[in-house]
Design a protein around this motif. Structure first.
Motif, PDB file in Angstrom:
ATOM      1  N   VAL A   1      22.819  27.480  52.044  1.00  0.00           N
ATOM      2  CA  VAL A   1      24.170  28.028  52.155  1.00  0.00           C
ATOM      3  C   VAL A   1      25.135  26.926  52.573  1.00  0.00           C
ATOM      4  O   VAL A   1      26.253  26.815  52.052  1.00  0.00           O
ATOM      5  CB  VAL A   1      24.216  29.184  53.174  1.00  0.00           C
ATOM      6  N   GLY A   2      24.691  26.094  53.512  1.00  0.00           N
ATOM      7  CA  GLY A   2      25.526  25.002  53.990  1.00  0.00           C
ATOM      8  C   GLY A   2      25.846  24.000  52.898  1.00  0.00           C
ATOM      9  O   GLY A   2      26.989  23.536  52.794  1.00  0.00           O
ATOM     10  N   LYS A   3      24.871  23.648  52.098  1.00  0.00           N
ATOM     11  CA  LYS A   3      25.098  22.686  51.013  1.00  0.00           C
ATOM     12  C   LYS A   3      26.090  23.234  49.994  1.00  0.00           C
ATOM     13  O   LYS A   3      26.948  22.500  49.496  1.00  0.00           O
ATOM     14  CB  LYS A   3      23.776  22.334  50.338  1.00  0.00           C
ATOM     15  N   THR A   4      25.981  24.525  49.690  1.00  0.00           N
ATOM     16  CA  THR A   4      26.926  25.145  48.754  1.00  0.00           C
ATOM     17  C   THR A   4      28.337  25.132  49.322  1.00  0.00           C
ATOM     18  O   THR A   4      29.314  24.823  48.622  1.00  0.00           O
ATOM     19  CB  THR A   4      26.504  26.600  48.451  1.00  0.00           C
ATOM     20  N   ALA A   5      28.456  25.452  50.615  1.00  0.00           N
ATOM     21  CA  ALA A   5      29.771  25.472  51.260  1.00  0.00           C
ATOM     22  C   ALA A   5      30.392  24.078  51.265  1.00  0.00           C
ATOM     23  O   ALA A   5      31.596  23.923  51.023  1.00  0.00           O
ATOM     24  CB  ALA A   5      29.647  26.004  52.684  1.00  0.00           C
ATOM     25  N   LEU A   6      29.596  23.057  51.536  1.00  0.00           N
ATOM     26  CA  LEU A   6      30.110  21.687  51.549  1.00  0.00           C
ATOM     27  C   LEU A   6      30.518  21.233  50.148  1.00  0.00           C
ATOM     28  O   LEU A   6      31.503  20.509  49.985  1.00  0.00           O
ATOM     29  CB  LEU A   6      29.059  20.737  52.127  1.00  0.00           C
ATOM     30  N   ALA A   7      29.763  21.672  49.145  1.00  0.00           N
ATOM     31  CA  ALA A   7      30.120  21.333  47.768  1.00  0.00           C
ATOM     32  C   ALA A   7      31.440  21.986  47.373  1.00  0.00           C
ATOM     33  O   ALA A   7      32.303  21.360  46.732  1.00  0.00           O
ATOM     34  CB  ALA A   7      29.008  21.767  46.813  1.00  0.00           C
ATOM     35  N   ASP A   8      31.627  23.247  47.771  1.00  0.00           N
ATOM     36  CA  ASP A   8      32.890  23.948  47.497  1.00  0.00           C
ATOM     37  C   ASP A   8      34.050  23.248  48.208  1.00  0.00           C
ATOM     38  O   ASP A   8      35.133  23.083  47.645  1.00  0.00           O
ATOM     39  CB  ASP A   8      32.807  25.404  47.963  1.00  0.00           C
ATOM     40  N   HIS A   9      33.800  22.857  49.443  1.00  0.00           N
ATOM     41  CA  HIS A   9      34.830  22.156  50.204  1.00  0.00           C
ATOM     42  C   HIS A   9      35.193  20.834  49.542  1.00  0.00           C
ATOM     43  O   HIS A   9      36.368  20.473  49.460  1.00  0.00           O
ATOM     44  CB  HIS A   9      34.368  21.896  51.638  1.00  0.00           C
ATOM     45  N   SER A  10      34.198  20.122  49.087  1.00  0.00           N
ATOM     46  CA  SER A  10      34.438  18.827  48.448  1.00  0.00           C
ATOM     47  C   SER A  10      35.327  18.974  47.225  1.00  0.00           C
ATOM     48  O   SER A  10      36.218  18.145  46.983  1.00  0.00           O
ATOM     49  CB  SER A  10      33.104  18.180  48.058  1.00  0.00           C
ATOM     50  N   ARG A  11      35.117  20.032  46.453  1.00  0.00           N
ATOM     51  CA  ARG A  11      35.942  20.267  45.266  1.00  0.00           C
ATOM     52  C   ARG A  11      37.384  20.577  45.673  1.00  0.00           C
ATOM     53  O   ARG A  11      38.343  20.083  45.050  1.00  0.00           O
ATOM     54  CB  ARG A  11      35.356  21.409  44.430  1.00  0.00           C
ATOM     55  N   LEU A  12      37.554  21.392  46.715  1.00  0.00           N
ATOM     56  CA  LEU A  12      38.903  21.713  47.186  1.00  0.00           C
ATOM     57  C   LEU A  12      39.585  20.460  47.725  1.00  0.00           C
ATOM     58  O   LEU A  12      40.761  20.208  47.433  1.00  0.00           O
ATOM     59  CB  LEU A  12      38.833  22.780  48.278  1.00  0.00           C
ATOM     60  N   PHE A  13      38.848  19.657  48.480  1.00  0.00           N
ATOM     61  CA  PHE A  13      39.417  18.440  49.037  1.00  0.00           C
ATOM     62  C   PHE A  13      39.843  17.489  47.922  1.00  0.00           C
ATOM     63  O   PHE A  13      40.911  16.870  47.993  1.00  0.00           O
ATOM     64  CB  PHE A  13      38.399  17.751  49.953  1.00  0.00           C
ATOM     65  N   SER A  14      39.023  17.356  46.898  1.00  0.00           N
ATOM     66  CA  SER A  14      39.355  16.477  45.770  1.00  0.00           C
ATOM     67  C   SER A  14      40.624  16.936  45.069  1.00  0.00           C
ATOM     68  O   SER A  14      41.450  16.113  44.636  1.00  0.00           O
ATOM     69  CB  SER A  14      38.188  16.432  44.776  1.00  0.00           C
ATOM     70  N   LYS A  15      40.794  18.251  44.961  1.00  0.00           N
ATOM     71  CA  LYS A  15      41.998  18.816  44.339  1.00  0.00           C
ATOM     72  C   LYS A  15      43.241  18.421  45.138  1.00  0.00           C
ATOM     73  O   LYS A  15      44.276  18.046  44.566  1.00  0.00           O
ATOM     74  CB  LYS A  15      41.868  20.334  44.264  1.00  0.00           C
ATOM     75  N   VAL A  16      43.134  18.487  46.464  1.00  0.00           N
ATOM     76  CA  VAL A  16      44.270  18.124  47.320  1.00  0.00           C
ATOM     77  C   VAL A  16      44.498  16.616  47.295  1.00  0.00           C
ATOM     78  O   VAL A  16      45.644  16.148  47.209  1.00  0.00           O
ATOM     79  CB  VAL A  16      44.020  18.616  48.761  1.00  0.00           C
ATOM     80  N   LYS A  17      43.425  15.845  47.356  1.00  0.00           N
ATOM     81  CA  LYS A  17      43.555  14.388  47.362  1.00  0.00           C
ATOM     82  C   LYS A  17      44.223  13.890  46.085  1.00  0.00           C
ATOM     83  O   LYS A  17      44.922  12.861  46.092  1.00  0.00           O
ATOM     84  CB  LYS A  17      42.196  13.736  47.543  1.00  0.00           C
ATOM     85  N   ALA A  18      44.026  14.608  44.999  1.00  0.00           N
ATOM     86  CA  ALA A  18      44.632  14.211  43.723  1.00  0.00           C
ATOM     87  C   ALA A  18      46.160  14.287  43.769  1.00  0.00           C
ATOM     88  O   ALA A  18      46.831  13.672  42.944  1.00  0.00           O
ATOM     89  CB  ALA A  18      44.094  15.090  42.595  1.00  0.00           C
ATOM     90  N   THR A  19      46.713  15.034  44.740  1.00  0.00           N
ATOM     91  CA  THR A  19      48.180  15.114  44.866  1.00  0.00           C
ATOM     92  C   THR A  19      48.733  13.971  45.704  1.00  0.00           C
ATOM     93  O   THR A  19      49.950  13.797  45.786  1.00  0.00           O
ATOM     94  CB  THR A  19      48.600  16.445  45.529  1.00  0.00           C
ATOM     95  N   SER A  20      47.849  13.192  46.325  1.00  0.00           N
ATOM     96  CA  SER A  20      48.287  12.112  47.215  1.00  0.00           C
ATOM     97  C   SER A  20      48.905  10.972  46.432  1.00  0.00           C
ATOM     98  O   SER A  20      48.359  10.522  45.426  1.00  0.00           O
ATOM     99  CB  SER A  20      47.093  11.601  48.032  1.00  0.00           C
ATOM    100  N   SER A  21      50.062  10.500  46.891  1.00  0.00           N
ATOM    101  CA  SER A  21      50.772   9.430  46.200  1.00  0.00           C
ATOM    102  C   SER A  21      51.307   8.427  47.211  1.00  0.00           C
ATOM    103  O   SER A  21      51.685   8.777  48.336  1.00  0.00           O
ATOM    104  CB  SER A  21      51.934  10.008  45.391  1.00  0.00           C
ATOM    105  N   ALA A  22      51.381   7.174  46.784  1.00  0.00           N
ATOM    106  CA  ALA A  22      51.957   6.125  47.630  1.00  0.00           C
ATOM    107  C   ALA A  22      53.404   6.429  47.988  1.00  0.00           C
ATOM    108  O   ALA A  22      53.941   5.893  48.968  1.00  0.00           O
ATOM    109  CB  ALA A  22      51.856   4.775  46.922  1.00  0.00           C
ATOM    110  N   LYS A  23      54.057   7.297  47.220  1.00  0.00           N
ATOM    111  CA  LYS A  23      55.449   7.656  47.494  1.00  0.00           C
ATOM    112  C   LYS A  23      55.600   8.354  48.854  1.00  0.00           C
ATOM    113  O   LYS A  23      56.684   8.343  49.433  1.00  0.00           O
ATOM    114  CB  LYS A  23      55.983   8.569  46.390  1.00  0.00           C
ATOM    115  N   ALA A  24      54.508   8.958  49.318  1.00  0.00           N
ATOM    116  CA  ALA A  24      54.563   9.627  50.617  1.00  0.00           C
ATOM    117  C   ALA A  24      54.622   8.622  51.761  1.00  0.00           C
ATOM    118  O   ALA A  24      55.008   8.968  52.882  1.00  0.00           O
ATOM    119  CB  ALA A  24      53.363  10.547  50.790  1.00  0.00           C
ATOM    120  N   GLY A  25      54.219   7.383  51.477  1.00  0.00           N
ATOM    121  CA  GLY A  25      54.298   6.326  52.476  1.00  0.00           C
ATOM    122  C   GLY A  25      53.456   6.591  53.708  1.00  0.00           C
ATOM    123  O   GLY A  25      52.394   7.212  53.649  1.00  0.00           O
TER     124      GLY A  25
END
Length: 300
Positions: free
Chosen positions: A150-174
């Protein structure tokens, strides 16, 4: 990011026996614990995500608000409590007859021996821990309670969500500075704090250093001016709206690059500062994604 290699878990000879190395040493657990008491929000979050209900928790506030809103649906209104997180009651803990206690280094190191005399006690760094600490602890707890899959599945789901958010990160935010605002002032979170390290892992630079060994500390308007963030995240609760209005109106704050570029973002203090763990991170990451705080775009 640096990782603190203090938490390990080794499978012992029987299927349910494990040896856990934590901040207070190594604890042998011969059976899967059934009566667990947790003394910090991150551990509450971990058990909730794993579908394991503790026999007791330490929380804050009055009886009706002991549990954070995002965890209430997992624990219900009548979760047993053993006092405040920062000063739990040893008597209440003893009365619940736990077979495992999960405690926090910052608040419970001084009473560790007493806790450990009641039941095997694990000491982790959560209250002043990093983002990576939360993930490491969740993984270990999932194994301890027999929910590794269960823990491994939860961490995998979290990793996908985190990657989605990280993809919005831009140097413009400084440079991004984050902190909690109270009527007493602005408490900045360094690059080694929970939220600060989360931002760092998401690809945004947090210029705030650790000060005198503290990952979070009171910062004056002059200190904030010295950091001069391009993006500023202010965490406060509704009752402190007037404090935020005063803060935002201060000349030194209005002179910040973040203010001039309309990149001062506000989020709920409890949701961010106390939302440790996989469930809590879902709310924080959702806020990051919907607000575009990592993108550097000017707010409308």
């Amino acid at each position: 990011m640096r990782r603190i290699a203090t938490l390990t878990l080794t499978l012992a000879t029987s299927a349910s026996a494990i040896s856990v190395t934590h901040l207070a040493g190594t604890t042998e657990l011969n059976t899967t614990p059934k009566r667990i008491i947790v003394l910090e929000f991150g551990f509450m979050d971990a058990l909730a995500k794993l579908g394991v209900k503790p026999v007791g928790i330490a929380a804050d506030g009055d009886a009706a608000n002991e549990v954070l809103p995002h965890l209430k649906k997992y624990y219900g209104p009548n979760v047993p409590t053993v006092g405040n997180r920062h000063a739990p009651s040893l008597e209440k803990i003893l009365a619940l007859k736990p077979d495992l206690i999960i405690a926090d280094e910052n608040d419970h190191k001084s009473i560790y021996a007493q806790l450990n005399s009641i039941a095997p006690t694990l000491l982790f760094r959560s209250y002043r821990g990093t983002y990576q600490d939360q993930l490491d602890q969740f993984s270990i707890i999932s194994k301890i309670v027999g929910k590794e899959a269960v823990g491994k599945t939860a961490l995998a789901d979290h990793s996908r969500l985190f990657s989605k958010v990280k993809a919005t990160s831009s140097a413009k935010a400084g440079k991004i500075v984050v902190g909690v605002l109270t009527p007493n002032g602005f408490y900045v979170h360094s690059d080694r704090s929970y939220i600060g390290s989360l931002l760092d892992t998401a690809g945004r630079h947090n210029p705030t250093p650790v000060k005198d060994g503290q990952t979070q500390y009171l910062l004056s308007p002059e200190g904030l001016t010295a950091l001069n963030p391009d993006t500023l995240i202010v965490l406060y609760n509704n009752e402190d709206q007037s404090a935020f209005d005063r803060f935002k109106g201060e000349p030194l704050v209005r002179a910040l690059t973040a203010a001039k570029q309309n990149r001062i973002y506000t989020f709920n203090r409890d949701r961010w500062a106390k939302g440790r763990g996989i469930i809590g991170l879902e709310g924080i990451l959702s806020d990051m994604f919907s607000s575009n705080v990592l993108s550097g775009k000017v707010q409308r």
